[in-house]
Design an enzyme around this catalytic site. Structure first.
Site, PDB file in Angstrom:
ATOM      1  N   LYS A   1       4.631  -2.153  15.361  1.00  0.00           N
ATOM      2  CA  LYS A   1       6.073  -2.146  15.612  1.00  0.00           C
ATOM      3  C   LYS A   1       6.615  -3.441  16.174  1.00  0.00           C
ATOM      4  O   LYS A   1       7.809  -3.698  16.118  1.00  0.00           O
ATOM      5  CB  LYS A   1       6.428  -1.024  16.604  1.00  0.00           C
ATOM      6  CG  LYS A   1       6.291   0.375  16.081  1.00  0.00           C
ATOM      7  CD  LYS A   1       7.239   0.665  14.924  1.00  0.00           C
ATOM      8  CE  LYS A   1       6.485   1.267  13.777  1.00  0.00           C
ATOM      9  NZ  LYS A   1       6.949   0.946  12.446  1.00  0.00           N
TER      10      LYS A   1
ATOM     11  N   TYR B   1      -7.341   3.283  10.237  1.00  0.00           N
ATOM     12  CA  TYR B   1      -7.280   3.432  11.698  1.00  0.00           C
ATOM     13  C   TYR B   1      -8.336   4.475  12.062  1.00  0.00           C
ATOM     14  O   TYR B   1      -8.277   5.610  11.597  1.00  0.00           O
ATOM     15  CB  TYR B   1      -5.923   3.963  12.127  1.00  0.00           C
ATOM     16  CG  TYR B   1      -4.772   2.990  12.027  1.00  0.00           C
ATOM     17  CD1 TYR B   1      -4.124   2.756  10.815  1.00  0.00           C
ATOM     18  CD2 TYR B   1      -4.307   2.314  13.157  1.00  0.00           C
ATOM     19  CE1 TYR B   1      -3.046   1.883  10.730  1.00  0.00           C
ATOM     20  CE2 TYR B   1      -3.227   1.441  13.072  1.00  0.00           C
ATOM     21  CZ  TYR B   1      -2.614   1.226  11.857  1.00  0.00           C
ATOM     22  OH  TYR B   1      -1.539   0.363  11.774  1.00  0.00           O
TER      23      TYR B   1
ATOM     24  N   TYR C   1       6.225   4.941  10.817  1.00  0.00           N
ATOM     25  CA  TYR C   1       5.371   3.797  10.458  1.00  0.00           C
ATOM     26  C   TYR C   1       6.088   2.856   9.477  1.00  0.00           C
ATOM     27  O   TYR C   1       6.084   1.639   9.666  1.00  0.00           O
ATOM     28  CB  TYR C   1       4.055   4.288   9.838  1.00  0.00           C
ATOM     29  CG  TYR C   1       2.981   3.219   9.783  1.00  0.00           C
ATOM     30  CD1 TYR C   1       2.881   2.340   8.701  1.00  0.00           C
ATOM     31  CD2 TYR C   1       2.065   3.071  10.823  1.00  0.00           C
ATOM     32  CE1 TYR C   1       1.898   1.357   8.664  1.00  0.00           C
ATOM     33  CE2 TYR C   1       1.079   2.094  10.786  1.00  0.00           C
ATOM     34  CZ  TYR C   1       1.006   1.241   9.704  1.00  0.00           C
ATOM     35  OH  TYR C   1       0.036   0.258   9.666  1.00  0.00           O
TER      36      TYR C   1
ATOM     37  N   HIS D   1       0.842  -1.204   0.000  1.00  0.00           N
ATOM     38  CA  HIS D   1       0.000   0.000   0.000  1.00  0.00           C
ATOM     39  C   HIS D   1       0.874   1.250   0.000  1.00  0.00           C
ATOM     40  O   HIS D   1       1.978   1.237   0.554  1.00  0.00           O
ATOM     41  CB  HIS D   1      -0.875   0.032   1.266  1.00  0.00           C
ATOM     42  CG  HIS D   1      -1.791  -1.145   1.393  1.00  0.00           C
ATOM     43  ND1 HIS D   1      -2.391  -1.488   2.583  1.00  0.00           N
ATOM     44  CD2 HIS D   1      -2.203  -2.071   0.483  1.00  0.00           C
ATOM     45  CE1 HIS D   1      -3.128  -2.566   2.404  1.00  0.00           C
ATOM     46  NE2 HIS D   1      -3.036  -2.934   1.127  1.00  0.00           N
TER      47      HIS D   1
ATOM     48  N   PRO E   1      -0.076  -2.887  19.654  1.00  0.00           N
ATOM     49  CA  PRO E   1       0.078  -3.109  18.207  1.00  0.00           C
ATOM     50  C   PRO E   1      -0.385  -1.942  17.319  1.00  0.00           C
ATOM     51  O   PRO E   1      -0.243  -2.016  16.103  1.00  0.00           O
ATOM     52  CB  PRO E   1      -0.763  -4.355  17.956  1.00  0.00           C
ATOM     53  CG  PRO E   1      -1.643  -4.508  19.112  1.00  0.00           C
ATOM     54  CD  PRO E   1      -1.009  -3.826  20.263  1.00  0.00           C
TER      55      PRO E   1
HETATM   56  P1  FAS Z   1       7.594 -14.353  19.783  1.00  0.00           P
HETATM   57  O1  FAS Z   1       6.734 -14.344  21.005  1.00  0.00           O
HETATM   58  O2  FAS Z   1       6.979 -14.198  18.453  1.00  0.00           O
HETATM   59  O3  FAS Z   1       8.405 -15.740  19.716  1.00  0.00           O
HETATM   60  C1  FAS Z   1       8.933 -16.340  20.870  1.00  0.00           C
HETATM   61  C2  FAS Z   1       9.015 -17.827  20.627  1.00  0.00           C
HETATM   62  O4  FAS Z   1       9.648 -18.420  21.769  1.00  0.00           O
HETATM   63  C3  FAS Z   1       7.633 -18.463  20.499  1.00  0.00           C
HETATM   64  O5  FAS Z   1       7.573 -19.257  19.334  1.00  0.00           O
HETATM   65  C4  FAS Z   1       7.502 -19.321  21.760  1.00  0.00           C
HETATM   66  O6  FAS Z   1       6.786 -20.516  21.529  1.00  0.00           O
HETATM   67  C5  FAS Z   1       8.968 -19.610  22.084  1.00  0.00           C
HETATM   68  N1  FAS Z   1       9.206 -19.908  23.496  1.00  0.00           N
HETATM   69  C6  FAS Z   1       8.643 -19.312  24.569  1.00  0.00           C
HETATM   70  N2  FAS Z   1       9.085 -19.896  25.721  1.00  0.00           N
HETATM   71  C7  FAS Z   1       9.950 -20.888  25.343  1.00  0.00           C
HETATM   72  C8  FAS Z   1      10.724 -21.839  26.044  1.00  0.00           C
HETATM   73  N3  FAS Z   1      10.684 -21.916  27.382  1.00  0.00           N
HETATM   74  N4  FAS Z   1      11.499 -22.691  25.341  1.00  0.00           N
HETATM   75  C9  FAS Z   1      11.536 -22.629  23.987  1.00  0.00           C
HETATM   76  N5  FAS Z   1      10.821 -21.758  23.245  1.00  0.00           N
HETATM   77  C10 FAS Z   1      10.035 -20.893  23.929  1.00  0.00           C
HETATM   78  N6  FAS Z   1       2.904  -7.030  16.526  1.00  0.00           N
HETATM   79  C11 FAS Z   1       2.597  -6.234  15.489  1.00  0.00           C
HETATM   80  O7  FAS Z   1       3.487  -5.584  14.937  1.00  0.00           O
HETATM   81  N7  FAS Z   1       1.284  -6.141  15.051  1.00  0.00           N
HETATM   82  C12 FAS Z   1       0.273  -6.870  15.639  1.00  0.00           C
HETATM   83  O8  FAS Z   1      -0.884  -6.767  15.249  1.00  0.00           O
HETATM   84  C13 FAS Z   1       0.578  -7.737  16.701  1.00  0.00           C
HETATM   85  N8  FAS Z   1      -0.400  -8.511  17.284  1.00  0.00           N
HETATM   86  C14 FAS Z   1      -0.063  -9.351  18.313  1.00  0.00           C
HETATM   87  C15 FAS Z   1      -1.030 -10.191  18.922  1.00  0.00           C
HETATM   88  C16 FAS Z   1      -0.686 -11.044  19.988  1.00  0.00           C
HETATM   89  C17 FAS Z   1      -1.738 -11.939  20.610  1.00  0.00           C
HETATM   90  C18 FAS Z   1       0.656 -11.064  20.472  1.00  0.00           C
HETATM   91  C19 FAS Z   1       1.032 -11.967  21.640  1.00  0.00           C
HETATM   92  C20 FAS Z   1       1.618 -10.258  19.871  1.00  0.00           C
HETATM   93  C21 FAS Z   1       1.270  -9.403  18.790  1.00  0.00           C
HETATM   94  N9  FAS Z   1       2.215  -8.597  18.151  1.00  0.00           N
HETATM   95  C22 FAS Z   1       1.920  -7.778  17.117  1.00  0.00           C
HETATM   96  C23 FAS Z   1       3.569  -8.609  18.579  1.00  0.00           C
HETATM   97  C24 FAS Z   1       4.250  -9.823  17.979  1.00  0.00           C
HETATM   98  O9  FAS Z   1       4.142  -9.803  16.595  1.00  0.00           O
HETATM   99  C25 FAS Z   1       5.654  -9.800  18.506  1.00  0.00           C
HETATM  100  O10 FAS Z   1       6.202  -8.491  18.500  1.00  0.00           O
HETATM  101  C26 FAS Z   1       6.601 -10.712  17.761  1.00  0.00           C
HETATM  102  O11 FAS Z   1       6.035 -11.990  17.702  1.00  0.00           O
HETATM  103  C27 FAS Z   1       7.928 -10.694  18.512  1.00  0.00           C
HETATM  104  O12 FAS Z   1       8.717 -11.694  18.029  1.00  0.00           O
HETATM  105  P2  FAS Z   1       9.682 -12.507  19.007  1.00  0.00           P
HETATM  106  O13 FAS Z   1      10.432 -11.557  19.836  1.00  0.00           O
HETATM  107  O14 FAS Z   1      10.410 -13.451  18.122  1.00  0.00           O
HETATM  108  O15 FAS Z   1       8.728 -13.271  20.025  1.00  0.00           O
HETATM  109  C1  PHB Z   2      -2.678  -6.517  11.297  1.00  0.00           C
HETATM  110  O1  PHB Z   2      -2.895  -6.601  10.061  1.00  0.00           O
HETATM  111  O2  PHB Z   2      -2.777  -7.511  12.069  1.00  0.00           O
HETATM  112  C2  PHB Z   2      -2.252  -5.197  11.896  1.00  0.00           C
HETATM  113  C3  PHB Z   2      -1.963  -4.128  11.060  1.00  0.00           C
HETATM  114  C4  PHB Z   2      -1.576  -2.912  11.616  1.00  0.00           C
HETATM  115  C5  PHB Z   2      -1.483  -2.794  12.999  1.00  0.00           C
HETATM  116  C6  PHB Z   2      -1.758  -3.888  13.826  1.00  0.00           C
HETATM  117  C7  PHB Z   2      -2.151  -5.094  13.277  1.00  0.00           C
HETATM  118  O3  PHB Z   2      -1.110  -1.604  13.547  1.00  0.00           O
END
Ligand code: FAS
Ligand code: PHB
Length: 393
Positions: free
Chosen positions: A298, A203, A386, A72, A294
């Site tokens: 970021k 948004y 952004y 986009h 979120p």
């Molecule tokens: P992650 O949490 O992705 O990965 C950590 C990994 O470590 C997981 O696979 C887990 O299973 C593993 N792990 C944990 N404990 C362990 C152990 N004891 N032994 C071995 N492995 C273990 N970010 C956005 O930018 N936009 C969004 O819309 C957004 N929505 C989100 C919604 C939810 C519900 C959550 C929880 C996060 C969201 N985020 C969003 C943020 C998300 O994208 C994180 O920033 C991103 O996954 C971070 O990546 P990691 O640091 O790799 O951690």
């Molecule tokens: C999404 O597509 O999940 C999304 C996009 C933008 C955001 C958060 C989530 O700021």
């Protein structure tokens, strides 16, 4: 078992780090507690910063992204009867907004790493860190959750295990300074089988509260609406969800197309930073060290930024015996983390109806949005954050 870098977690941080180290010929092993299917089913982030897209292309991992992502030119902001298209590509000299969901990114990273001979142990149990202040740290774990306790000796450990993982807790509390902010609202996120209603993300900050319209594909849409973080999903039948989304996204000439909802969940919103991201031979990366609401998209991008800095530092140390970057990793990474925290807080406070605030603050948020509408400088500042700030050199 023995390796150079022991990585805990196969999320964006752990997987990008393994690719960056592998490209430099440095051996790493990833220990992941979930199965490959569970990891590749992670419904989370949706927007990639431009440099993350460029990095995936540079790593040769972007074939599916280039075929399936949505590119986009900007985003739409909507408030108080106003609707504004923010042309980020024009404001940032060509950078775009790429919508490509996290579970697809993880699929590409895992496939690429395994094809290159990378070592990922899925489904491990009882991961524990040892001797992190010694010269030879190691990790113990149980293969397939209940296998024999196994020891992985490594030169350095990277805790990429997310907010609830064990790595941050391995740093003594006295050595950690943590910053928490809990928001008095959450997001109810849905996946619905429906065509797109708009050509880019919307948004919206309306009287009923925040809503975000995003996408996953031409026939699956991702939408969020502000709710009480303690809400029970049972109180949100599909009809109520669509009624709220219709009210919060409505605008002249716009029709929100509904469809069957096949996934819904409530996400609490928090900001969190752990200062330090380094202790002995343990380094934290991604959600293990910081969390953002979120709204600014970021979370995933900050996780990848951490490991770009960390990979360069580990490569300098292991291959050139230069420990200077590694010694400064925490300070370097936290500078970008705090800018990501600021932007995520700014977007969250500006775009949500905060039940603990009065009418004065609500008008300040509308004035903030009007400032973006009327000032190129304000619009450029939002756009630069952004699509991804340049790295400090
Ligand atoms: P992650 O949490 O992705 O990965 C950590 C990994 O470590 C997981 O696979 C887990 O299973 C593993 N792990 C944990 N404990 C362990 C152990 N004891 N032994 C071995 N492995 C273990 N970010 C956005 O930018 N936009 C969004 O819309 C957004 N929505 C989100 C919604 C939810 C519900 C959550 C929880 C996060 C969201 N985020 C969003 C943020 C998300 O994208 C994180 O920033 C991103 O996954 C971070 O990546 P990691 O640091 O790799 O951690
Ligand atoms: C999404 O597509 O999940 C999304 C996009 C933008 C955001 C958060 C989530 O700021």
């Amino acid at each position: 078992m023995k390796t150079e870098i022991g990585i805990i977690g196969a999320g964006p941080a752990g997987l990008f780090l393994a690719h960056l180290l592998g490209r430099a010929g440095i051996e790493a092993v990833i220990l992941e507690s979930r199965t490959r299917e569970e990891v590749e089913g992670t419904i989370r982030a949706g927007v990639l910063e431009q440099w993350v897209v460029d990095l995936m292309r540079d790593l040769g991992l972007a074939a599916r992204l280039d075929q399936n992502a949505d590119f986009h030119t900007g985003i739409t902001l909507q408030w108080n009867g106003e609707r504004l298209h923010l042309d980020m590509r024009e404001l940032t000299g060509g950078k775009q907004v790429t919508v490509y969901p996290q579970h697809e990114v993880l699929r590409d990273l895992i496939a690429g790493l395994l094809a290159a001979g990378g070592d990922i142990r899925f489904g491990v149990g009882e991961t524990a860190l040892h001797e992190i202040t010694g010269e030879r740290p190691f990790i113990t774990f149980r293969p397939d959750k209940t296998g024999p306790e196994t020891r992985l000796d490594c030169a350095y450990i990277v805790g990429a295990d997310g907010y609830h993982g064990p790595s941050r807790q391995a740093i003594p509390e006295a050595a950690r300074r943590e910053f928490h902010k809990i928001y008095p609202f959450g997001w109810l996120g849905i996946l619905a089988r429906a065509p797109r209603s708009w050509h880019e993300l919307i948004y919206a900050n309306q009287a009923e509260g925040f809503a975000l319209l995003s996408t996953r594909s031409p026939d699956v849409q991702r939408l969020y609406l502000q709710c009480d973080p303690a809400d029970d999903l049972a109180l949100w039948p599909d009809r109520r969800i669509w009624d709220e989304l219709q009210a919060r996204l409505s605008a002249p000439g716009f029709t929100l197309i509904e469809g069957p909802i096949f996934q819904k969940g409530i996400i609490p919103l928090r900001s969190f930073v752990c200062e330090t991201m380094h202790y002995g031979r343990l380094f934290l990366a991604g959600d293990a060290a910081h969390i953002v609401p979120p709204t600014g998209a970021k979370g995933l991008n900050l996780a990848v930024a951490d490991v770009v800095v960390l990979a360069a530092a580990l490569i300098a140390r292991v291959q050139h015996n230069d420990g200077e970057k590694l010694a400064r990793y925490s300070e370097t990474a936290l500078r970008r983390v705090w800018k990501g925290e600021r932007f995520s807080w700014y977007m969250t406070t500006m775009l949500h109806r905060n039940p603990t605030e009065g009418e004065f603050e609500r008008r300040i948020h509308f004035a903030d949005l009007d400032f973006v509408r009327t000032s190129r400088a304000a619009a450029t500042a939002l756009a630069e954050n952004y699509v991804g700030l340049p790295f400090d050199r």
